[in-house]
Write a protein that holds these residues in place. Structure first.
Motif, PDB file in Angstrom:
ATOM      1  N   PRO A 271      52.222   4.558  12.142  1.00  0.00           N
ATOM      2  CA  PRO A 271      52.829   5.786  12.660  1.00  0.00           C
ATOM      3  C   PRO A 271      52.387   6.067  14.092  1.00  0.00           C
ATOM      4  N   GLY A 272      53.374   6.322  14.955  1.00  0.00           N
ATOM      5  CA  GLY A 272      53.075   6.659  16.331  1.00  0.00           C
ATOM      6  C   GLY A 272      52.864   5.475  17.249  1.00  0.00           C
ATOM      7  N   SER A 273      53.025   4.256  16.725  1.00  0.00           N
ATOM      8  CA  SER A 273      52.830   3.082  17.563  1.00  0.00           C
ATOM      9  C   SER A 273      54.075   2.210  17.542  1.00  0.00           C
ATOM     10  N   GLU A 274      54.134   1.288  18.485  1.00  0.00           N
ATOM     11  CA  GLU A 274      55.255   0.370  18.537  1.00  0.00           C
ATOM     12  C   GLU A 274      55.075  -0.736  17.499  1.00  0.00           C
ATOM     13  N   ASN A 275      56.180  -1.375  17.152  1.00  0.00           N
ATOM     14  CA  ASN A 275      56.096  -2.509  16.253  1.00  0.00           C
ATOM     15  C   ASN A 275      55.147  -3.557  16.820  1.00  0.00           C
ATOM     16  N   GLN A 276      54.373  -4.160  15.956  1.00  0.00           N
ATOM     17  CA  GLN A 276      53.415  -5.155  16.395  1.00  0.00           C
ATOM     18  C   GLN A 276      53.236  -6.199  15.311  1.00  0.00           C
ATOM     19  N   PRO A 277      52.769  -7.384  15.661  1.00  0.00           N
ATOM     20  CA  PRO A 277      52.557  -8.416  14.642  1.00  0.00           C
ATOM     21  C   PRO A 277      51.581  -7.956  13.577  1.00  0.00           C
ATOM     22  N   ASP A 278      51.867  -8.305  12.343  1.00  0.00           N
ATOM     23  CA  ASP A 278      50.980  -7.996  11.228  1.00  0.00           C
ATOM     24  C   ASP A 278      50.318  -9.304  10.799  1.00  0.00           C
ATOM     25  N   TYR A 279      49.123  -9.524  11.269  1.00  0.00           N
ATOM     26  CA  TYR A 279      48.440 -10.792  11.039  1.00  0.00           C
ATOM     27  C   TYR A 279      48.096 -10.995   9.566  1.00  0.00           C
ATOM     28  N   GLY A 280      47.592  -9.937   8.914  1.00  0.00           N
ATOM     29  CA  GLY A 280      47.192 -10.077   7.516  1.00  0.00           C
ATOM     30  C   GLY A 280      48.361 -10.364   6.612  1.00  0.00           C
TER      31      GLY A 280
END
Length: 403
Positions: A271-280
């Motif tokens: 929430p409140g952030s841009e899409n980003q890679p999800d490593y896990g």
């Protein structure tokens, strides 16, 4: 296989289908880590989980952990057989204030089964898990809580590791596979798995739940998962009049393959952030893709992790290193040379030295970072205490709908 688990605590009012609770502050680093524990951050919310992942990962690469590490985990068990996320004073009996959960218990079962020599503890934990099985055949994070794909899948892994048959673990005539099939979406909706039905009873695709459920539907867990032989390409999603766990797993893998096809990774947006890679979640997807489609099917996201995950793992600590080891090992890549990083040395450097010297022993330069920010297969905490009205999301991952 969680995963992805971060020590970041996500608090939310307990509502069935709530998958993205508000983010609370991360716990401060512990002044000193308990002897035998991997990682240096406050273990309050993830001690048993990260310890279990570390022990399982070392088992997968034939490294014998220090006896102190195994003893620490075994010592967390309550007299009931259940495990909490962490208890600071194992000498003090568990009471009603000690919040046990299925995810910690199931992960510990897998780790202690792999380590050997703890059959009574494993047996008690499995008996407890069976005692809190829901009538639909599945499990929720908290005993008696609404079932979810992640919790049900990690318990399937525990039953398998302990030598049981998930298909014969019944409640009300329903097995864990029946519970997973209820959470499988039709091909028109992508063929993924939902974490839980939302408040209106609708199933929504969730990549994390899908990665967990693919492995669970195949009857495997973190200890036993392996690449499917003779495969290498995922079939298209296919609906069936009478779906089977195997078909649901194939459909879920097809969903994951499509999700990682463009960028090589899954995406998460806090929430409140841009899409980003999800490593896990991407590491978990590698395991699921390999289990269903073989090493070639997992090659794309595996290579992406080799190129991009080093900084994430260094910041995140033992659970992250363990996840990457599981992904590399399941997909047929050497964890000791993962994009130039020796994951096994990095992991062992975060805890007590292994009992047996090997090429995987820690190097002086290996980092011993903490576990904050790491994510895991399969874990959501919702409704940790009856009547409390607050749940904790013990994974560092966002459990809402993902592409």
């Amino acid at each position: 296989m969680n995963v992805r688990r971060s020590a970041a605590v996500l608090a939310a009012t307990v509502v069935i289908g709530t998958a993205a609770p508000a983010v609370a502050a991360s716990p401060s680093p512990a002044p000193s880590s308990p002897s035998g524990l991997y990682g240096s951050t406050d273990p309050t919310y993830d001690g048993v989980w990260r310890q279990s992942l570390a022990l399982i990962a070392l088992h997968r690469v034939d490294v014998e952990p220090a006896a102190a590490a195994v003893d620490w985990l075994a010592g967390q068990q309550c007299a009931s057989g259940a495990f909490p996320a962490f208890r600071a004073d194992p000498a003090k009996a568990c009471d009603a204030k000690v919040m046990v959960d299925t995810n910690s218990t199931a992960a510990a079962v897998q780790a202690l089964s792999a380590s050997g020599g703890h059959a009574p503890a494993v047996g008690k934990a499995v008996s407890w898990l069976k005692s809190v099985q829901n009538k639909d055949g599945g499990w929720g994070f908290a005993p008696g809580g609404a079932g979810d794909a992640n919790s049900t899948s990690v318990v399937i892994g525990a039953l398998d590791a302990a030598g049981g048959d998930p298909a014969k673990t019944l409640k009300g005539g329903k097995s864990p596979y029946d519970a997973l099939l209820k959470l499988a979406l039709p091909c028109a909706d992508g063929g993924a798995f939902a974490y839980q039905p939302d408040k209106k009873g609708k199933l929504r695709a969730n990549a994390d739940a899908t990665a967990a459920a693919v492995v669970g539907a195949l009857g495997q867990g973190m200890v036993s998962v392996s690449a499917k032989a003779g495969a290498g390409k995922h079939a298209a999603c296919a609906d069936a009049a009478r779906p089977t766990p195997e078909q649901a797993a194939a459909n879920g893998a097809a969903y994951l393959a499509k999700a990682v096809a463009k960028d090589g990774h899954l995406t998460s947006a806090l929430p409140g952030s841009e899409n980003q890679p999800d490593y896990g979640n991407t590491a978990d997807a590698v395991v699921a893709l390999a289990a269903q489609g073989g090493t070639a099917a997992a090659a794309g996201p595996l290579r992406w992790l080799e190129r991009n995950s080093a900084k994430w793992a260094e910041q995140s600590g033992p659970a992250a290193y363990a996840q990457l080891i599981l992904a590399a090992e399941a997909a047929g890549t050497d964890p000791s040379d993962f994009g130039g990083t020796d994951l096994v040395k990095r992991l062992t450097a975060t805890g007590p030295a292994p009992s047996v010297s090997s090429s995987a022993s820690p190097s002086p330069s290996a980092t011993s970072d903490d576990d904050s920010g790491s994510s895991v297969w399969w874990v959501v905490g919702a409704g940790l205490a009856a009547g409390a009205g607050i749940g904790f999301l013990l994974s560092g991952r966002n459990k809402r709908k993902q592409p």
